[in-house]
Design a protein around this motif. Structure first.
Motif, mmCIF file in Angstrom:
data_model
loop_
_atom_site.group_PDB
_atom_site.id
_atom_site.type_symbol
_atom_site.label_atom_id
_atom_site.label_comp_id
_atom_site.label_asym_id
_atom_site.label_seq_id
_atom_site.Cartn_x
_atom_site.Cartn_y
_atom_site.Cartn_z
ATOM 1 N N ILE A 1 -0.270 -4.875 1.055
ATOM 2 C CA ILE A 1 0.667 -5.821 -0.058
ATOM 3 C C ILE A 1 -0.205 -6.228 -1.032
ATOM 4 O O ILE A 1 -1.545 -6.786 -0.996
ATOM 5 C CB ILE A 1 1.431 -6.794 0.640
ATOM 6 N N GLY A 2 0.288 -6.170 -2.353
ATOM 7 C CA GLY A 2 -0.264 -6.639 -3.457
ATOM 8 C C GLY A 2 0.760 -7.492 -4.201
ATOM 9 O O GLY A 2 1.896 -7.402 -3.947
ATOM 10 N N VAL A 3 0.337 -7.834 -5.566
ATOM 11 C CA VAL A 3 1.180 -8.683 -6.563
ATOM 12 C C VAL A 3 1.067 -7.902 -7.756
ATOM 13 O O VAL A 3 -0.194 -7.686 -8.121
ATOM 14 C CB VAL A 3 0.863 -10.070 -6.500
ATOM 15 N N SER A 4 2.125 -7.764 -8.539
ATOM 16 C CA SER A 4 1.950 -7.542 -9.879
ATOM 17 C C SER A 4 2.346 -8.676 -10.676
ATOM 18 O O SER A 4 3.408 -9.216 -10.463
ATOM 19 C CB SER A 4 3.119 -6.222 -10.126
ATOM 20 N N GLU A 5 1.521 -8.976 -11.714
ATOM 21 C CA GLU A 5 1.725 -9.927 -12.385
ATOM 22 C C GLU A 5 2.231 -9.682 -14.000
ATOM 23 O O GLU A 5 1.840 -10.247 -14.865
ATOM 24 C CB GLU A 5 0.290 -10.859 -12.491
ATOM 25 N N MET A 6 2.950 -8.387 -13.935
ATOM 26 C CA MET A 6 3.404 -7.849 -14.882
ATOM 27 C C MET A 6 2.391 -7.597 -16.165
ATOM 28 O O MET A 6 1.432 -6.864 -15.801
ATOM 29 C CB MET A 6 4.626 -8.843 -15.692
ATOM 30 N N THR A 7 2.725 -8.032 -17.281
ATOM 31 C CA THR A 7 1.518 -7.491 -18.438
ATOM 32 C C THR A 7 -0.025 -8.282 -17.919
ATOM 33 O O THR A 7 -0.863 -7.703 -18.616
ATOM 34 C CB THR A 7 1.781 -7.879 -19.702
ATOM 35 N N ALA A 8 0.086 -9.260 -17.103
ATOM 36 C CA ALA A 8 -1.310 -9.867 -16.805
ATOM 37 C C ALA A 8 -1.901 -9.368 -15.772
ATOM 38 O O ALA A 8 -3.207 -9.530 -15.590
ATOM 39 C CB ALA A 8 -1.119 -11.581 -16.398
ATOM 40 N N GLY A 9 -1.305 -8.270 -15.246
ATOM 41 C CA GLY A 9 -2.345 -7.229 -14.386
ATOM 42 C C GLY A 9 -1.863 -7.291 -13.165
ATOM 43 O O GLY A 9 -0.585 -7.582 -12.721
ATOM 44 N N ALA A 10 -2.434 -6.911 -11.902
ATOM 45 C CA ALA A 10 -2.225 -7.178 -10.361
ATOM 46 C C ALA A 10 -3.463 -7.375 -9.620
ATOM 47 O O ALA A 10 -4.453 -7.224 -10.121
ATOM 48 C CB ALA A 10 -1.749 -5.673 -10.228
ATOM 49 N N GLN A 11 -2.934 -7.765 -8.301
ATOM 50 C CA GLN A 11 -3.887 -8.045 -7.444
ATOM 51 C C GLN A 11 -3.522 -7.034 -6.257
ATOM 52 O O GLN A 11 -2.374 -7.128 -5.878
ATOM 53 C CB GLN A 11 -3.826 -9.494 -6.951
ATOM 54 N N PHE A 12 -4.421 -6.128 -5.928
ATOM 55 C CA PHE A 12 -4.111 -5.123 -4.628
ATOM 56 C C PHE A 12 -4.869 -5.689 -3.693
ATOM 57 O O PHE A 12 -5.834 -6.153 -3.606
ATOM 58 C CB PHE A 12 -4.759 -3.994 -5.238
ATOM 59 N N GLY A 13 -4.220 -5.199 -2.394
ATOM 60 C CA GLY A 13 -4.893 -5.275 -1.116
ATOM 61 C C GLY A 13 -5.216 -6.772 -0.623
ATOM 62 O O GLY A 13 -6.074 -7.111 -0.042
ATOM 63 N N LEU A 14 -3.896 -7.467 -0.945
ATOM 64 C CA LEU A 14 -3.988 -8.960 -0.741
ATOM 65 C C LEU A 14 -3.714 -9.429 1.003
ATOM 66 O O LEU A 14 -4.201 -10.035 1.602
ATOM 67 C CB LEU A 14 -3.197 -9.630 -1.353
ATOM 68 N N LEU A 15 -2.871 -8.383 1.568
ATOM 69 C CA LEU A 15 -2.320 -8.325 2.786
ATOM 70 C C LEU A 15 -2.152 -6.984 3.641
ATOM 71 O O LEU A 15 -1.366 -6.217 2.998
ATOM 72 C CB LEU A 15 -1.172 -9.275 2.862
ATOM 73 N N THR A 16 -2.591 -6.743 4.841
ATOM 74 C CA THR A 16 -2.665 -5.420 5.286
ATOM 75 C C THR A 16 -1.606 -5.556 6.614
ATOM 76 O O THR A 16 -1.998 -6.480 7.461
ATOM 77 C CB THR A 16 -3.842 -4.893 5.718
ATOM 78 N N LEU A 17 -0.487 -4.946 6.523
ATOM 79 C CA LEU A 17 0.413 -5.119 7.630
ATOM 80 C C LEU A 17 0.136 -4.176 8.944
ATOM 81 O O LEU A 17 -0.735 -3.248 8.466
ATOM 82 C CB LEU A 17 1.886 -4.637 7.042
ATOM 83 N N PRO A 18 0.525 -4.359 10.003
ATOM 84 C CA PRO A 18 0.078 -3.483 10.940
ATOM 85 C C PRO A 18 -0.169 -1.897 10.822
ATOM 86 O O PRO A 18 -0.684 -1.402 11.351
ATOM 87 C CB PRO A 18 0.931 -4.126 12.119
ATOM 88 N N THR A 19 1.304 -1.612 10.330
ATOM 89 C CA THR A 19 1.308 -0.333 10.258
ATOM 90 C C THR A 19 2.283 -0.066 8.923
ATOM 91 O O THR A 19 3.248 -1.090 8.634
ATOM 92 C CB THR A 19 2.104 0.447 11.593
ATOM 93 N N PRO A 20 2.468 1.008 8.221
ATOM 94 C CA PRO A 20 3.564 1.238 7.360
ATOM 95 C C PRO A 20 5.008 1.359 8.015
ATOM 96 O O PRO A 20 4.973 1.471 9.303
ATOM 97 C CB PRO A 20 3.066 2.615 6.935
ATOM 98 N N GLY A 21 6.044 0.871 7.332
ATOM 99 C CA GLY A 21 7.451 0.828 8.009
ATOM 100 C C GLY A 21 8.175 0.089 7.171
ATOM 101 O O GLY A 21 7.797 -0.448 6.081
ATOM 102 N N ARG A 22 9.318 -0.286 7.804
ATOM 103 C CA ARG A 22 10.515 -1.178 7.076
ATOM 104 C C ARG A 22 9.938 -2.443 7.765
ATOM 105 O O ARG A 22 9.794 -2.704 8.767
ATOM 106 C CB ARG A 22 11.770 -0.728 7.635
ATOM 107 N N TYR A 23 10.058 -3.338 6.779
ATOM 108 C CA TYR A 23 9.670 -4.849 7.005
ATOM 109 C C TYR A 23 10.748 -5.838 6.553
ATOM 110 O O TYR A 23 11.433 -5.611 5.468
ATOM 111 C CB TYR A 23 8.275 -4.959 6.610
ATOM 112 N N ARG A 24 10.978 -6.858 7.144
ATOM 113 C CA ARG A 24 11.678 -7.891 6.501
ATOM 114 C C ARG A 24 10.696 -8.869 5.964
ATOM 115 O O ARG A 24 9.458 -8.950 6.302
ATOM 116 C CB ARG A 24 12.394 -8.818 7.412
#
Length: 164
Positions: free
Chosen positions: A90-113
């Motif tokens: 999981i990461g965050v896009s700050e639109m034109t200000a940029g992005a932060q990647f790799g902030l949180l790693t979930l146990p596995t890829p898939g569907r999440y609430r």
């Protein structure tokens, strides 16, 4: 009772009054911009809406093994959506200000609430706008210090757990 698996906090710049929680490093163009809504969801991301665009907000990201207990105590509102996390990073896009990647790693890829909650949006927006009446020089040290003191008072929480 659900168990917290991981947690991370960061400061986010709500560029144009919004920021987007994303999976991986690709933006999800299926998510509609929230406009006047607090929250909007696409297939792989969610947008959150701030009432201001110049003060960094605090974002807490959490991964849970199942749906965590919830109390609206202290939160102005919350919404829940289901998204596809193809990478589980999981990461965050700050639109034109940029992005932060790799902030949180979930146990596995898939569907999440993902439950997104927020607080202090009105308070910080009002306090930020009041700075323009207090200071003549918006580039001066007084304005800058007062603005910095507002950082993190507007808070967001994003809780992820596997879709049953």
């Amino acid at each position: 009772m659900s168990r917290l698996l991981s947690h991370n906090s960061t400061f986010v710049y709500p560029d144009y009054g919004i920021f987007q929680i994303i999976d991986g490093e690709d933006l999800d163009y299926t998510a509609p911009v929230p406009g006047r809504e607090d929250f909007s969801a696409g297939e792989r991301s969610v947008f959150l809406h701030s009432f201001q665009t110049n003060v960094r907000v605090r974002l807490d990201l959490e991964s849970w093994e199942a749906e965590p207990a919830w109390s609206n105590d202290g939160w102005e509102g919350s919404r829940t959506a289901v998204i596809e996390c193809t990478t589980g990073v999981i990461g965050v896009s700050e639109m034109t200000a940029g992005a932060q990647f790799g902030l949180l790693t979930l146990p596995t890829p898939g569907r999440y609430r993902v439950r997104a909650a927020y607080r202090n949006r009105h308070e910080v927006s009002k306090a930020y706008h009041a700075l323009f009446d207090r200071f003549d020089d918006i580039h001066g040290p007084g304005f800058t210090t007062a603005k910095k003191a507002l950082e993190g008072r507007e808070q967001y929480l994003a809780q992820f757990w596997p879709e049953p």
